[in-house]
Design an enzyme around this catalytic site. Sequence first.
Site: not given
Length: 298
Positions: A94, A169, A244
């Site tokens: 990611t 995402k 994050k």
Amino acid sequence: MTRIAFIGLGNMGGGMAANQAKAQHHVMAFDLSAAAVDKAVAAGCHAAASVAEAVADAEVVITMLPAGPHVRAVYGEQVLAHAPRSALLIDCSTIDVESARAVAQQAKAAGFRFADAPVSGGIMAAEAGTLAFMVGCEAADFPAVEAALAPMSRVTIHAGEAGAGQAAKICNNMLLGVSMLGTCEAFALAEKLGLAADRFFEIASKSSGQCWSVSTYCPVPGVGPSTPADHGYEGGFATAMMLKDLKLAQDAAAKAGASTPMGAQAEALYALFDANGFGGKDFSAIIELMRGRLGELR
Ligand code: NAD
């Protein structure tokens, strides 16, 4: 049997590489951590001494690294220089959309097919081979990407061109962060109003407030299906990981000129929760902040 190079054998990559080996592929595994490589070897992979050695003969290269700078460095300095041009390159980390697009462009210029393919699902799904992949790549390359990811996946969806997987995402996880905060706030208010949590759960999960955070991942212990709330908020999706992803969403929003006030608020609240020492707790534990009961989490 496909010759796969797997780089990054941490919490996620370890289980993913093991599933490729279990599917009878020849997996050359590399990580900076020797212990992680040893674990992969015990799961049926072959040890590589460097990225260069891992990718030298690969048909598919898969990376599962912490963040954008790691991905830029591993591809820019090693994979593109040492992998055969015919290799299909898939980054499952990611990372920020900008890094994903930059690496894709570099790979294309060097004659490679490249996909960003971040995952939804945590360590358990990585081990079980039931991850959901969202893929950014050229449409013509998608069938090969889908086939390469099959031993690790429950579902693989083509999101669009390079960077679209990362965009999907971070948008999904921003929505999840916001919906979890709303869910926690609503359960905390219900409690103050004297409404039993299990009654509110039953009503909200059948009414217009229904969402995944209510019905499937309820932040209140003993209510709804089993969740990290039932295990002291251990395991699951760590607050630090959610933070994050929320930061990535805010960075992307700033660069794209998008207005995301709820995402910004979610980032601020999760940063506060993290700063109080709860980065390792499941992200649903933030309900204790709303209830004014942080002390119970320590
Ligand atoms: P991790 O820190 O456990 O693993 C990363 C691994 O990469 C480490 O073993 C590290 O040694 C290795 N590494 C770093 N630089 C390297 C290099 N130059 N060469 C080779 N190896 C290198 O992290 P993780 O939990 O496995 O997460 C990996 C990615 O997956 C992250 O981008 C994360 O955001 C994403 N992700 C994690 C989860 C989760 O629940 N853990 C869920 C979805 C997505």
